[in-house]
Design a protein around this motif. Structure first.
Motif, PDB file in Angstrom:
ATOM      1  N   ALA A  65      -0.952   0.709   3.571  1.00  0.00           N
ATOM      2  CA  ALA A  65       0.038  -0.321   3.912  1.00  0.00           C
ATOM      3  C   ALA A  65      -0.218  -1.599   3.123  1.00  0.00           C
ATOM      4  O   ALA A  65       0.730  -2.246   2.657  1.00  0.00           O
ATOM      5  CB  ALA A  65      -0.017  -0.597   5.409  1.00  0.00           C
ATOM      6  N   ARG A  66      -1.488  -1.983   2.949  1.00  0.00           N
ATOM      7  CA  ARG A  66      -1.806  -3.180   2.147  1.00  0.00           C
ATOM      8  C   ARG A  66      -1.372  -3.001   0.706  1.00  0.00           C
ATOM      9  O   ARG A  66      -0.775  -3.901   0.102  1.00  0.00           O
ATOM     10  CB  ARG A  66      -3.309  -3.466   2.207  1.00  0.00           C
ATOM     11  N   ASN A  67      -1.701  -1.836   0.131  1.00  0.00           N
ATOM     12  CA  ASN A  67      -1.336  -1.582  -1.268  1.00  0.00           C
ATOM     13  C   ASN A  67       0.184  -1.604  -1.449  1.00  0.00           C
ATOM     14  O   ASN A  67       0.683  -2.105  -2.459  1.00  0.00           O
ATOM     15  CB  ASN A  67      -1.903  -0.239  -1.717  1.00  0.00           C
ATOM     16  N   SER A  68       0.905  -1.075  -0.465  1.00  0.00           N
ATOM     17  CA  SER A  68       2.363  -1.056  -0.556  1.00  0.00           C
ATOM     18  C   SER A  68       2.921  -2.478  -0.548  1.00  0.00           C
ATOM     19  O   SER A  68       3.835  -2.798  -1.321  1.00  0.00           O
ATOM     20  CB  SER A  68       2.947  -0.250   0.602  1.00  0.00           C
ATOM     21  N   PHE A  69       2.371  -3.347   0.299  1.00  0.00           N
ATOM     22  CA  PHE A  69       2.868  -4.718   0.363  1.00  0.00           C
ATOM     23  C   PHE A  69       2.531  -5.476  -0.910  1.00  0.00           C
ATOM     24  O   PHE A  69       3.358  -6.255  -1.416  1.00  0.00           O
ATOM     25  CB  PHE A  69       2.280  -5.428   1.568  1.00  0.00           C
ATOM     26  N   MET A  70       1.336  -5.283  -1.454  1.00  0.00           N
ATOM     27  CA  MET A  70       0.956  -5.982  -2.678  1.00  0.00           C
ATOM     28  C   MET A  70       1.789  -5.507  -3.861  1.00  0.00           C
ATOM     29  O   MET A  70       2.073  -6.281  -4.777  1.00  0.00           O
ATOM     30  CB  MET A  70      -0.533  -5.781  -2.965  1.00  0.00           C
ATOM     31  N   ARG A  71       2.203  -4.237  -3.862  1.00  0.00           N
ATOM     32  CA  ARG A  71       3.075  -3.761  -4.936  1.00  0.00           C
ATOM     33  C   ARG A  71       4.432  -4.460  -4.877  1.00  0.00           C
ATOM     34  O   ARG A  71       5.061  -4.687  -5.909  1.00  0.00           O
ATOM     35  CB  ARG A  71       3.254  -2.239  -4.841  1.00  0.00           C
ATOM     36  N   CYS A  72       4.886  -4.798  -3.677  1.00  0.00           N
ATOM     37  CA  CYS A  72       6.148  -5.542  -3.560  1.00  0.00           C
ATOM     38  C   CYS A  72       6.048  -6.906  -4.223  1.00  0.00           C
ATOM     39  O   CYS A  72       7.046  -7.448  -4.708  1.00  0.00           O
ATOM     40  CB  CYS A  72       6.517  -5.720  -2.087  1.00  0.00           C
ATOM     41  N   ILE A  73       4.844  -7.458  -4.267  1.00  0.00           N
ATOM     42  CA  ILE A  73       4.654  -8.786  -4.850  1.00  0.00           C
ATOM     43  C   ILE A  73       4.487  -8.712  -6.363  1.00  0.00           C
ATOM     44  O   ILE A  73       5.135  -9.452  -7.104  1.00  0.00           O
ATOM     45  CB  ILE A  73       3.431  -9.482  -4.204  1.00  0.00           C
ATOM     46  N   VAL A  74       3.635  -7.825  -6.844  1.00  0.00           N
ATOM     47  CA  VAL A  74       3.254  -7.852  -8.260  1.00  0.00           C
ATOM     48  C   VAL A  74       3.950  -6.797  -9.097  1.00  0.00           C
ATOM     49  O   VAL A  74       3.869  -6.861 -10.333  1.00  0.00           O
ATOM     50  CB  VAL A  74       1.723  -7.679  -8.396  1.00  0.00           C
ATOM     51  N   SER A  75       4.627  -5.824  -8.504  1.00  0.00           N
ATOM     52  CA  SER A  75       5.170  -4.719  -9.298  1.00  0.00           C
ATOM     53  C   SER A  75       6.661  -4.477  -9.114  1.00  0.00           C
ATOM     54  O   SER A  75       7.254  -3.754  -9.901  1.00  0.00           O
ATOM     55  CB  SER A  75       4.419  -3.412  -8.968  1.00  0.00           C
ATOM     56  N   HIS A  76       7.276  -5.043  -8.091  1.00  0.00           N
ATOM     57  CA  HIS A  76       8.676  -4.739  -7.805  1.00  0.00           C
ATOM     58  C   HIS A  76       9.650  -5.754  -8.384  1.00  0.00           C
ATOM     59  O   HIS A  76      10.810  -5.786  -7.981  1.00  0.00           O
ATOM     60  CB  HIS A  76       8.890  -4.619  -6.295  1.00  0.00           C
ATOM     61  N   GLY A  77       9.185  -6.609  -9.283  1.00  0.00           N
ATOM     62  CA  GLY A  77      10.082  -7.546  -9.935  1.00  0.00           C
ATOM     63  C   GLY A  77       9.987  -8.955  -9.395  1.00  0.00           C
ATOM     64  O   GLY A  77       9.402  -9.209  -8.336  1.00  0.00           O
ATOM     65  N   ASP A  78      10.580  -9.882 -10.149  1.00  0.00           N
ATOM     66  CA  ASP A  78      10.478 -11.297  -9.810  1.00  0.00           C
ATOM     67  C   ASP A  78      11.259 -11.664  -8.553  1.00  0.00           C
ATOM     68  O   ASP A  78      10.907 -12.626  -7.866  1.00  0.00           O
ATOM     69  CB  ASP A  78      10.971 -12.141 -10.986  1.00  0.00           C
TER      70      ASP A  78
ATOM     71  N   THR B 255      -6.081   4.426  11.314  1.00  0.00           N
ATOM     72  CA  THR B 255      -7.133   4.866  10.410  1.00  0.00           C
ATOM     73  C   THR B 255      -7.279   3.871   9.267  1.00  0.00           C
ATOM     74  O   THR B 255      -6.309   3.217   8.861  1.00  0.00           O
ATOM     75  CB  THR B 255      -6.798   6.247   9.823  1.00  0.00           C
ATOM     76  N   PRO B 256      -8.476   3.726   8.713  1.00  0.00           N
ATOM     77  CA  PRO B 256      -8.663   2.829   7.558  1.00  0.00           C
ATOM     78  C   PRO B 256      -7.791   3.216   6.371  1.00  0.00           C
ATOM     79  O   PRO B 256      -7.336   2.343   5.632  1.00  0.00           O
ATOM     80  CB  PRO B 256     -10.153   2.995   7.248  1.00  0.00           C
ATOM     81  N   ILE B 257      -7.559   4.497   6.173  1.00  0.00           N
ATOM     82  CA  ILE B 257      -6.733   4.929   5.044  1.00  0.00           C
ATOM     83  C   ILE B 257      -5.299   4.448   5.209  1.00  0.00           C
ATOM     84  O   ILE B 257      -4.670   3.955   4.269  1.00  0.00           O
ATOM     85  CB  ILE B 257      -6.777   6.464   4.909  1.00  0.00           C
ATOM     86  N   ALA B 258      -4.763   4.560   6.446  1.00  0.00           N
ATOM     87  CA  ALA B 258      -3.396   4.099   6.698  1.00  0.00           C
ATOM     88  C   ALA B 258      -3.279   2.596   6.493  1.00  0.00           C
ATOM     89  O   ALA B 258      -2.284   2.105   5.942  1.00  0.00           O
ATOM     90  CB  ALA B 258      -2.980   4.474   8.114  1.00  0.00           C
ATOM     91  N   ARG B 259      -4.295   1.844   6.931  1.00  0.00           N
ATOM     92  CA  ARG B 259      -4.269   0.392   6.735  1.00  0.00           C
ATOM     93  C   ARG B 259      -4.283   0.048   5.252  1.00  0.00           C
ATOM     94  O   ARG B 259      -3.531  -0.806   4.792  1.00  0.00           O
ATOM     95  CB  ARG B 259      -5.459  -0.253   7.444  1.00  0.00           C
ATOM     96  N   GLN B 260      -5.137   0.727   4.473  1.00  0.00           N
ATOM     97  CA  GLN B 260      -5.234   0.426   3.051  1.00  0.00           C
ATOM     98  C   GLN B 260      -3.950   0.784   2.313  1.00  0.00           C
ATOM     99  O   GLN B 260      -3.515   0.070   1.409  1.00  0.00           O
ATOM    100  CB  GLN B 260      -6.425   1.177   2.438  1.00  0.00           C
TER     101      GLN B 260
END
Length: 403
Positions: free
Chosen positions: A60-73, A53-58
């Motif tokens: 998953a994308r948001n979760s991966f981007m949070r690993c980059i910009v929000s989970h620390g250096d 589903t598009p919601i599941a894809r979105q």
């Protein structure tokens, strides 16, 4: 003679049985075909169930981007090779100076993350689809867009050469007054076509591209020339760099340090041949002649370019492994990696990969002197005398007492 009803009944039953058996075999064959097709599709896209589903894809994308910009250096550096602050600043620089624009369904930060993740881990398109939940076409398009924007930062991220001043107190460089930096060549593996493989085969037998890199005293790149075949000699690549319209500029009176693979000529100072040179060859022993002390000082300073190449390849896996990109695309990616190396060293402060690669730590604009440039490589007696005199000065100024 007509058959009796009993014989006709047996014949009909045999015909129907044969027909049903044929139909059963056909259905069984059809089921096996669809099972094999379904199994092949499942192997091609392992994560298809999470993309349904598009919601599941979105999500998953948001979760991966949070690993980059929000989970620390730490996680950000592991994924895209820079800390969160540097990543955000790169996105803004690519938007403002590189002309990178988002589309209706993908933001700039995700576009930059796809490109950085690709060159940092040398992932193939299929793995990138699974990681970023994007189609293969989107992945290819985004990589080309970001690469084009990074190359537009050429004039911003490439460093200006800064000569070693007469009052310099840098222990590695203070002996080489007016030196602009060091240069060397390195091999980047490529996937050449069958008819071009011999041209790209280097002396070690691998298929690669000969890349010329020039660094300053801070291990930041001044110039890069990529695209030459692996079979090309380092001196030939350097000659090409000097005659290009936007090539390497060497004003008269200044010079670069280079290894023994290059000629000792005006603008390029190479070590004495037939003498100990590499630092590991000394083994704690002291030089015994002017030529040896010159080679030791020369190796200590020029080692910066080798460390810069090592840090560069440690950071970007695409430079140390054979990639699935074309040779023309690899040439552009190599130049982008050099620019990003300078950007990270300028913004990150402490370079994690430098600490991993070496134990020692190895700054500012200077005037450009463009009126009298060196355009040819030709050994001269004057330049040989300059090297010999410098060796005698280093020998006379040695700090230890000889017997």
């Amino acid at each position: 003679m007509a058959r009796c009803p009993k014989q006709r009944k047996k014949a009909v039953i045999a015909a129907v049985s044969a027909y049903l058996e044929l139909l059963f075999n056909f259905i069984n064959l059809l089921l096996r075909y669809y099972e094999a097709l379904e199994s092949e599709q499942e192997q091609a896209v392992e994560h298809v169930s999470s993309w349904e589903t598009p919601i599941a894809r979105q999500l998953a994308r948001n979760s991966f981007m949070r690993c980059i910009v929000s989970h620390g250096d730490i996680s950000c550096t592991m994924l895209v090779r820079m800390n969160c602050r540097t990543f955000q600043k790169l996105c803004m620089l690519l938007r403002d100076e590189g002309g990178l624009r988002c589309s209706w369904n993908i933001e700039i930060d995700e576009m930059v993350a796809i490109f950085l993740y690709t060159i940092a881990h040398n992932e193939k398109n299929r793995q990138l689809q699974a990681t970023f939940r994007r189609s293969g076409e989107t992945i290819c398009r985004v990589i080309k867009l970001v690469l084009r924007s990074v190359l537009k930062l050429h004039s911003i991220l490439l460093r200006k050469p800064k000569p070693v001043l007469h009052n310099s107190d840098d222990p590695k460089w203070k002996h080489f007054k007016n030196c602009l930096g060091a240069l060397d060549g390195t091999i980047v593996n490529v996937r050449a076509t069958k008819e071009n493989q011999e041209r790209y085969r280097n002396r070690k037998g691998t298929i690669g591209m000969n890349v010329l890199g020039v660094v300053d005293q801070n291990m930041e790149f001044i110039y890069c020339l990529a695209g030459w075949e692996g079979s090309a000699h380092d001196g030939r690549v350097l000659r090409d760099a000097l005659i290009r319209p936007n090539g390497l500029k060497v004003p008269r009176g200044y010079y670069y340090l280079c290894d023994a693979g290059y000629s000792n000529c005006e603008g390029f100072l190479s070590p004495f041949r037939g003498q100990r040179y590499h630092l590991k060859e000394w083994g704690g022993r002291r030089p015994r002649s002017p030529e040896e002390i010159f080679n030791m000082r020369h190796s200590t300073a020029r080692n910066g370019v080798e460390r810069a190449f090592g840090i560069l390849k440690m950071r970007w896996a695409i430079l140390r492994e054979t990639t699935w990109f074309s040779t023309k695309m690899v040439t552009k990616i190599v130049n982008a990696c050099y620019l990003l190396h300078n950007f990270i060293r300028g913004e990150n402060g402490a370079d994690v990969f430098e600490r991993l690669y070496v134990d020692e730590d190895p700054d500012e604009e200077t005037e450009d002197v463009d009126e009298d440039l060196i355009l040819h490589i030709q050994p001269t007696v004057e330049w040989s005398d300059f090297r010999q005199n410098l060796a005698q000065e280093l020998w006379a100024a040695r700090s230890w007492i000889t017997s």
